[in-house]
Design a protein around this motif. Sequence first.
Motif, short mmCIF file in Angstrom:
data_model
loop_
_atom_site.label_atom_id
_atom_site.label_comp_id
_atom_site.label_asym_id
_atom_site.label_seq_id
_atom_site.Cartn_x
_atom_site.Cartn_y
_atom_site.Cartn_z
N THR A 84 7.23 16.15 20.31
CA THR A 84 6.24 15.95 19.25
C THR A 84 4.84 16.00 19.87
O THR A 84 3.96 15.24 19.51
N GLY A 85 4.68 16.91 20.85
CA GLY A 85 3.45 16.97 21.63
C GLY A 85 2.35 17.81 21.01
O GLY A 85 2.30 18.01 19.79
N ILE A 86 1.50 18.36 21.88
CA ILE A 86 0.27 19.03 21.42
C ILE A 86 0.53 20.37 20.76
O ILE A 86 -0.31 20.90 20.05
N GLY A 87 1.72 20.95 21.01
CA GLY A 87 2.04 22.26 20.41
C GLY A 87 1.34 23.40 21.13
O GLY A 87 0.49 23.18 22.00
N ILE A 88 1.71 24.62 20.77
CA ILE A 88 1.17 25.82 21.44
C ILE A 88 0.68 26.78 20.36
O ILE A 88 1.44 27.11 19.45
N PRO A 89 -0.58 27.25 20.45
CA PRO A 89 -1.07 28.20 19.44
C PRO A 89 -0.17 29.43 19.36
O PRO A 89 0.33 29.90 20.40
N GLN A 90 -0.02 29.94 18.16
CA GLN A 90 0.85 31.09 17.91
C GLN A 90 0.62 32.23 18.91
O GLN A 90 1.56 32.76 19.49
N GLU A 91 -0.69 32.57 19.13
CA GLU A 91 -0.99 33.75 19.95
C GLU A 91 -0.68 33.53 21.44
O GLU A 91 -0.70 34.47 22.23
N GLU A 92 -0.39 32.28 21.83
CA GLU A 92 -0.10 31.99 23.25
C GLU A 92 1.41 31.92 23.49
O GLU A 92 1.85 31.84 24.63
N GLN A 93 2.19 31.93 22.43
CA GLN A 93 3.61 31.58 22.58
C GLN A 93 4.42 32.56 23.42
O GLN A 93 5.41 32.18 24.02
N GLN A 94 4.01 33.83 23.46
CA GLN A 94 4.72 34.78 24.32
C GLN A 94 4.17 34.70 25.75
O GLN A 94 4.90 34.79 26.72
N LYS A 95 2.83 34.48 25.83
CA LYS A 95 2.18 34.56 27.15
C LYS A 95 2.61 33.43 28.08
O LYS A 95 2.57 33.58 29.29
N THR A 146 3.22 15.68 25.80
CA THR A 146 3.38 14.80 24.64
C THR A 146 2.60 13.51 24.88
O THR A 146 2.69 12.92 25.97
N ASP A 147 1.82 13.10 23.91
CA ASP A 147 1.01 11.89 24.06
C ASP A 147 1.88 10.63 23.98
O ASP A 147 2.96 10.67 23.40
N PRO A 148 1.39 9.51 24.53
CA PRO A 148 2.15 8.26 24.44
C PRO A 148 2.52 7.97 22.98
O PRO A 148 1.73 8.22 22.08
N GLY A 149 3.74 7.45 22.81
CA GLY A 149 4.20 7.15 21.44
C GLY A 149 4.99 8.32 20.87
O GLY A 149 5.64 8.19 19.83
N GLY A 150 4.97 9.45 21.56
CA GLY A 150 5.68 10.64 21.06
C GLY A 150 7.15 10.64 21.46
O GLY A 150 7.64 9.69 22.09
N ARG A 151 7.83 11.73 21.12
CA ARG A 151 9.27 11.76 21.33
C ARG A 151 9.72 13.12 21.89
O ARG A 151 9.16 14.15 21.54
N VAL A 152 10.72 13.04 22.76
CA VAL A 152 11.33 14.27 23.28
C VAL A 152 12.84 14.19 23.00
O VAL A 152 13.45 13.17 23.29
N VAL A 153 13.38 15.23 22.37
CA VAL A 153 14.82 15.22 22.07
C VAL A 153 15.47 16.42 22.75
O VAL A 153 15.04 17.56 22.57
N ILE A 154 16.49 16.13 23.55
CA ILE A 154 17.17 17.22 24.27
C ILE A 154 18.58 17.36 23.68
O ILE A 154 19.33 16.38 23.64
N GLY A 155 18.90 18.53 23.20
CA GLY A 155 20.20 18.72 22.54
C GLY A 155 20.96 19.88 23.13
O GLY A 155 20.39 20.80 23.72
#
Length: 426
Positions: free
Chosen positions: A339-350, A315-324
């Motif tokens: 609220t970070g860089i995210g993961i491409p759909q095709e990589e999400q299982q790998k 997550t880049d500076p200024g972003g947020r992490v919420v643990i619930g």
Amino acid sequence: MNTEYSDYTRRLERLLEVCRILSANLEIEPLLQSIIEMASELTNSNASYILIYDEEGACLRHIAGPWYQLEMLQTLAVPLERSILGWVYSHNEPRVVQAGEDHRLYTALKRELGGETVSLLAVPMIFRGTTIGVFAAANKARDYTEEDLTILETLASQAVIAIRNEKWLGQAQAAYEKAMELDRMKRDFIAIVSHELRTPLGVVLGHASLLAETCAPEEKADLDTIVRNALRLREIIQDFADLDKFERGFGKLDLKPVDMSQLVRQTAALFSDLAKDHQVEMLVQAPKTRLMLEGDAEKIAIALRNLIKNAITFTDPGGRVVIGVEAIPGYIKVTVLDTGIGIPQEEQQKIFERFYQVEKHMTRRHGGLGVGLSIAKELIELHGGRIWVESEEGVGSRFLFALPLNRAQAAAAGQVFQTKPAKPGQ
Ligand code: ADP
């Protein structure tokens, strides 16, 4: 006509029954033996044979035949030229020799089948357009018929499947054994490297820390860089050691009552400095009440630490992490949202596979070995739980895991989790 018809129907029924039995049998030799016995029975022949093309010898070789002849038959090499079975193989066509046809043929067959042969029906054995051998039935009291041909062709195709399965099974077994051997070598390598690096690194770190405290102010920045990187190296070695521990049976659970509310708060607290360094805001949403389950607190904490560390790292500076953490029927669900860089759909299982990283190793900006998520997954699944991710590139990720409240629930989970879990909030 009617009797002939019903006789053929009876033979077809028997053939179907045989095919069903054959497909359930896995041992190749008894299976081929049953196939040839069936061929003899259903075509009223004295004996049946299977010959396979041998590339090295450029000839056909018997792999099945009457038990009393088989040993002798296996020593025979049936050439493709000037042989009847060779003709069937080369021309890829069935061939019939009826009793009383031509004595020269009998001599040839005697050579090929090793006995007194007076009639023969032989069909090619074809696998995906390639002929791999010949299936033959010999010595019928009456003439061979079209029906006999159909029956022999059906049994020949069963034999082909059995032979191919056996070959594939052998190849798969060899590949598996090789993979196991490589895995063992990799494990030993990891264990040795992490052990051997630890001592010299400790010495570097000790001396560099001492120098950083006592050095001239203009040297401090350089020495701090050395200390920081040595610490990073120590973390990597620790990851290696964890991995090794995990692979050598660390995978056993010590089940005790665990308050997940407290575990989430305590684990998140370990990351407040890292979050500050990354200028990432970290929020914890855990109820004040206890959320109890039966689990191995240390291992659940390892899984959660890996998720929180990733959330902050990506997550880049200024972003947020919420643990619930919350209770859902039968489970406790933990969420780590960023609220970070995210993961491409095709990589999400790998990403849950060992050593997998979305960024290519040589160009990546983040440290890490690509094992954190695979370890988290194994630890959660060891509890009978499930871990998954929802993510959108450029928007952020949400990692979730659900742990069953107790063993009974974990046993039931085996069935529930065969289907894709519902999205959070659903
Ligand atoms: P690593 O040690 O590389 O972090 P992990 O197994 O923990 O190994 O993660 C594997 C990969 O999954 C990471 O290298 C990264 O590419 C991706 N990843 C994991 N968590 C996140 C996240 N919260 N946001 C974006 N990418 C992530």
